[in-house]
Design a protein around this motif. Structure first.
Motif: not given
Length: 317
Positions: A38-41, A61-65, A104-109
């Motif tokens: 995720n750091v690479f992304v 932002n998904l990678a940050a979550a 859990m919440f941020c990823s799905v949204y």
């Protein structure tokens, strides 16, 4: 992530021995892979000379979550290895679990946003295309982070370090003041963390697949860049569903068990084991996403090559 001390009547202690040896190793492995991936992304998205597209803003932002999740895992790995004896204090108990809930919440949204963006890009580009601007995307991501913090308040408020006499451990557990509050929080998790967002994702995915079919048939209207981005999004969505659906189904069964709709020690014991297994399957999703970007994401691979070339030129010049 629920504590293994959730139900204390029907446990068979021998069945939990594998937790203290296998799962910490598994968590360390996915933690290292998840952080590196995720750091690479994020580096590719942030350092590339071209500005991120709307879809890339959401995926970044998904990678940050996911990175937030991976930074919390070492604490749980040590916790499991020590037979759930929490050694990091009350504050870290709350913060670590709040970070996990936020993921859990941020990823799905974020996936709701990216699936809706693909749906608009392929099916309603002429009508709602003006909404697909980076500024709107950044505001949407900010709203999702705020929503994640809001929905994680129960974990922040009710997590505490408490002595469990039955197991002679001081564990980091969810300690709700009443059963009604516990049930309300679990229903909130199922509705806002799974049923509603997954319903939206499923609707958008069906529309995306239908739109892709028609665009393949009508090659004059095909926008290759949009189609490439959409294939990556579909792969990410499918991986998310495969990793998270079992976890939420077990959570739903656990709610029915605690509401006395279902009963039985065998069922309770089986659900506790399944909860542990499916929790770590869900965590694996944070490792899969960067791999999918490289394998499926043609635009992402192009960005990696261009960033690598520009980096080499800057070093050689």
């Amino acid at each position: 992530m629920q504590s293994a001390t959730a139900h204390i009547i029907c446990h068979e202690s021998e069945a939990w021995d594998w937790l203290y040896t296998m799962q910490p190793v598994f968590m360390y492995v996915i933690c290292v892979l998840g952080i590196l991936g995720n750091v690479f992304v994020l580096m590719v998205f942030c350092l590339h000379k071209n500005a991120c597209t709307v879809a890339e803003i959401y995926l970044g932002n998904l990678a940050a979550a996911d990175l937030l999740m991976m930074s919390c895992l070492p604490f749980w790995a040590i916790n499991v290895a020590n037979s759930f004896e929490w050694q990091f204090g009350s504050l870290m108990c709350r913060l670590v679990n709040t970070g996990i809930k936020m993921n859990m919440f941020c990823s799905v949204y974020f996936l709701v946003l990216v699936s809706a963006d693909r749906y608009v890009a392929l099916a309603h580009a002429m009508t709602y295309g003006r909404m697909r601007r980076p500024w709107y995307a950044k505001l949407s991501c900010l709203a999702v982070w705020c929503l994640g913090v809001l929905l994680s308040i129960p974990a922040l408020k009710f997590r505490e370090v408490k002595l469990i006499p039955e197991y002679s451990v001081t564990a980091c557990i969810l300690n709700y003041p009443t059963r009604e509050i516990e049930l309300a929080c679990d229903i909130l998790l199922i509705l806002l963390g799974f049923i509603i967002p997954v319903s939206v994702i499923s609707f958008c995915t069906c529309k995306i697949i239908k739109a892709l079919h028609w665009r393949v048939m009508d090659r004059f209207n095909v926008v290759k860049k949009e189609r490439k981005a959409t294939v990556l999004v579909l792969a990410v969505l499918i991986a998310f569903l495969l990793c998270w659906v079992p976890f939420h189904l077990v959570t739903l069964l656990d709610i029915l068990l605690r509401s006395k709709v279902l009963s039985g020690c065998a069922l309770e014991h089986g659900l506790d084991i399944c909860n542990q297994i499916f929790t770590y399957l869900a965590l694996s999703n944070s490792v899969l996403n960067p791999i999918l970007y490289v394998i499926v994401g043609k635009n992402f691979r192009t960005k990696v090559k261009e960033l690598h070339s520009s980096t080499r030129k800057s070093f050689t010049s």
